[in-house]
Scaffold this motif. Structure first.
Motif, PDB file in Angstrom:
ATOM      1  N   GLN A  93     -78.625  52.087  68.188  1.00 11.29           N
ATOM      2  CA  GLN A  93     -79.745  51.159  68.367  1.00 11.29           C
ATOM      3  C   GLN A  93     -81.065  51.921  68.506  1.00 11.29           C
ATOM      4  N   MET A  94     -81.043  52.948  69.355  1.00 11.68           N
ATOM      5  CA  MET A  94     -82.261  53.721  69.597  1.00 11.68           C
ATOM      6  C   MET A  94     -82.721  54.444  68.331  1.00 11.68           C
ATOM      7  N   ILE A  95     -81.786  55.043  67.618  1.00 12.67           N
ATOM      8  CA  ILE A  95     -82.116  55.792  66.411  1.00 12.67           C
ATOM      9  C   ILE A  95     -82.645  54.860  65.329  1.00 12.67           C
ATOM     10  N   SER A  96     -82.050  53.693  65.207  1.00 14.26           N
ATOM     11  CA  SER A  96     -82.524  52.713  64.239  1.00 14.26           C
ATOM     12  C   SER A  96     -83.969  52.319  64.548  1.00 14.26           C
ATOM     13  N   GLN A  97     -84.265  52.087  65.809  1.00  9.13           N
ATOM     14  CA  GLN A  97     -85.626  51.729  66.212  1.00  9.13           C
ATOM     15  C   GLN A  97     -86.592  52.881  65.925  1.00  9.13           C
ATOM     16  N   LEU A  98     -86.198  54.106  66.240  1.00  7.48           N
ATOM     17  CA  LEU A  98     -87.048  55.265  65.957  1.00  7.48           C
ATOM     18  C   LEU A  98     -87.328  55.391  64.468  1.00  7.48           C
ATOM     19  N   ASN A  99     -86.298  55.202  63.658  1.00  7.55           N
ATOM     20  CA  ASN A  99     -86.470  55.303  62.206  1.00  7.55           C
ATOM     21  C   ASN A  99     -87.408  54.232  61.672  1.00  7.55           C
ATOM     22  N   GLU A 100     -87.302  53.016  62.206  1.00  9.18           N
ATOM     23  CA  GLU A 100     -88.191  51.937  61.773  1.00  9.18           C
ATOM     24  C   GLU A 100     -89.635  52.258  62.139  1.00  9.18           C
ATOM     25  N   GLU A 101     -89.845  52.771  63.363  1.00 12.28           N
ATOM     26  CA  GLU A 101     -91.200  53.121  63.789  1.00 12.28           C
ATOM     27  C   GLU A 101     -91.752  54.259  62.943  1.00 12.28           C
ATOM     28  N   HIS A 102     -90.907  55.226  62.637  1.00 12.99           N
ATOM     29  CA  HIS A 102     -91.335  56.350  61.805  1.00 12.99           C
ATOM     30  C   HIS A 102     -91.714  55.865  60.411  1.00 12.99           C
ATOM     31  N   ASP A 103     -90.883  55.009  59.837  1.00 18.24           N
ATOM     32  CA  ASP A 103     -91.159  54.480  58.498  1.00 18.24           C
ATOM     33  C   ASP A 103     -92.465  53.698  58.484  1.00 18.24           C
ATOM     34  N   ASP A 104     -92.691  52.896  59.526  1.00 19.70           N
ATOM     35  CA  ASP A 104     -93.925  52.115  59.602  1.00 19.70           C
ATOM     36  C   ASP A 104     -95.146  53.022  59.677  1.00 19.70           C
ATOM     37  N   SER A 105     -95.092  54.047  60.517  1.00 18.74           N
ATOM     38  CA  SER A 105     -96.248  54.936  60.653  1.00 18.74           C
ATOM     39  C   SER A 105     -96.424  55.786  59.402  1.00 18.74           C
ATOM     40  N   TYR A 106     -95.336  56.176  58.764  1.00 11.68           N
ATOM     41  CA  TYR A 106     -95.404  56.978  57.535  1.00 11.68           C
ATOM     42  C   TYR A 106     -96.046  56.164  56.422  1.00 11.68           C
ATOM     43  N   GLN A 160     -80.864  65.171  62.673  1.00 10.40           N
ATOM     44  CA  GLN A 160     -79.449  65.351  62.983  1.00 10.40           C
ATOM     45  C   GLN A 160     -79.248  65.848  64.409  1.00 10.40           C
ATOM     46  N   VAL A 161     -80.058  66.818  64.830  1.00  9.85           N
ATOM     47  CA  VAL A 161     -79.950  67.338  66.195  1.00  9.85           C
ATOM     48  C   VAL A 161     -80.332  66.254  67.198  1.00  9.85           C
ATOM     49  N   ARG A 162     -81.412  65.524  66.895  1.00 12.63           N
ATOM     50  CA  ARG A 162     -81.837  64.428  67.772  1.00 12.63           C
ATOM     51  C   ARG A 162     -80.730  63.388  67.903  1.00 12.63           C
ATOM     52  N   ASN A 163     -80.153  63.001  66.777  1.00  8.70           N
ATOM     53  CA  ASN A 163     -79.113  61.975  66.794  1.00  8.70           C
ATOM     54  C   ASN A 163     -77.901  62.420  67.607  1.00  8.70           C
ATOM     55  N   GLN A 164     -77.484  63.654  67.433  1.00  5.19           N
ATOM     56  CA  GLN A 164     -76.347  64.171  68.199  1.00  5.19           C
ATOM     57  C   GLN A 164     -76.661  64.196  69.683  1.00  5.19           C
ATOM     58  N   HIS A 165     -77.864  64.601  70.025  1.00  2.88           N
ATOM     59  CA  HIS A 165     -78.271  64.664  71.432  1.00  2.88           C
ATOM     60  C   HIS A 165     -78.297  63.265  72.061  1.00  2.88           C
ATOM     61  N   VAL A 166     -78.923  62.333  71.377  1.00  2.21           N
ATOM     62  CA  VAL A 166     -79.010  60.960  71.894  1.00  2.21           C
ATOM     63  C   VAL A 166     -77.613  60.354  72.026  1.00  2.21           C
ATOM     64  N   GLU A 167     -76.753  60.627  71.054  1.00  2.00           N
ATOM     65  CA  GLU A 167     -75.389  60.096  71.111  1.00  2.00           C
ATOM     66  C   GLU A 167     -74.621  60.670  72.305  1.00  2.00           C
ATOM     67  N   ARG A 168     -74.782  61.963  72.560  1.00  2.38           N
ATOM     68  CA  ARG A 168     -74.101  62.573  73.708  1.00  2.38           C
ATOM     69  C   ARG A 168     -74.563  61.959  75.021  1.00  2.38           C
ATOM     70  N   ILE A 169     -75.843  61.664  75.107  1.00  2.00           N
ATOM     71  CA  ILE A 169     -76.387  61.138  76.362  1.00  2.00           C
ATOM     72  C   ILE A 169     -76.072  59.660  76.558  1.00  2.00           C
ATOM     73  N   TYR A 170     -76.254  58.846  75.506  1.00  4.33           N
ATOM     74  CA  TYR A 170     -76.187  57.390  75.646  1.00  4.33           C
ATOM     75  C   TYR A 170     -74.943  56.750  75.071  1.00  4.33           C
ATOM     76  N   GLY A 171     -74.142  57.503  74.348  1.00  5.80           N
ATOM     77  CA  GLY A 171     -72.982  56.913  73.684  1.00  5.80           C
ATOM     78  C   GLY A 171     -73.365  56.395  72.314  1.00  5.80           C
ATOM     79  N   LEU A 172     -72.356  56.193  71.493  1.00  7.55           N
ATOM     80  CA  LEU A 172     -72.574  55.870  70.087  1.00  7.55           C
ATOM     81  C   LEU A 172     -73.343  54.568  69.884  1.00  7.55           C
ATOM     82  N   GLU A 173     -72.929  53.499  70.547  1.00  7.86           N
ATOM     83  CA  GLU A 173     -73.542  52.184  70.309  1.00  7.86           C
ATOM     84  C   GLU A 173     -75.024  52.176  70.688  1.00  7.86           C
ATOM     85  N   LYS A 174     -75.336  52.638  71.889  1.00 11.63           N
ATOM     86  CA  LYS A 174     -76.728  52.659  72.347  1.00 11.63           C
ATOM     87  C   LYS A 174     -77.548  53.619  71.487  1.00 11.63           C
ATOM     88  N   ALA A 175     -76.957  54.759  71.133  1.00 11.10           N
ATOM     89  CA  ALA A 175     -77.655  55.745  70.309  1.00 11.10           C
ATOM     90  C   ALA A 175     -78.011  55.158  68.950  1.00 11.10           C
TER      91      ALA A 175
END
Length: 94
Positions: free
Chosen positions: A72-85, A55-70
């Motif tokens: 995309q980035m968060i979705s990619q991070l979650n996919e990578e995390h799920d794959d490694s998990y 939640q903190v990461r998502n809020q931080h990324v959204e503040r920096i990059y805006g909602l749309e870009k955030a």
């Protein structure tokens, strides 16, 4: 330098002592750290902390990059995390 590292270490320990005193007033730092370490070994606590970090990461990324870009980035991070998990056989119980 060694002097700077010593100063930083003292400041860090002081911050931990202050945090521990706020968390459990009057309890020695070593005892608080033992309790935190014991709690942190529980799967339910790990899940809760992961959720908080996300939640903190998502809020931080959204503040920096805006909602749309955030998103995309968060979705990619979650996919990578799920794959490694899943590749690591993650999971377990308390």
């Amino acid at each position: 330098t060694v002097k700077d590292m010593t100063k930083f270490s003292r400041q860090l320990i002081g911050a931990y002592q202050q945090w521990a005193n706020q968390l459990v007033p009057g309890t020695p730092l070593e005892e608080v750290m033992w309790r935190v370490q014991t709690l942190n070994s529980k799967t339910s606590v790990k899940r809760f902390l992961d959720t908080m970090r996300d939640q903190v990461r998502n809020q931080h990324v959204e503040r920096i990059y805006g909602l749309e870009k955030a998103e995309q980035m968060i979705s990619q991070l979650n996919e990578e995390h799920d794959d490694s998990y899943n590749a690591g056989g993650g999971g377990g119980g308390d």
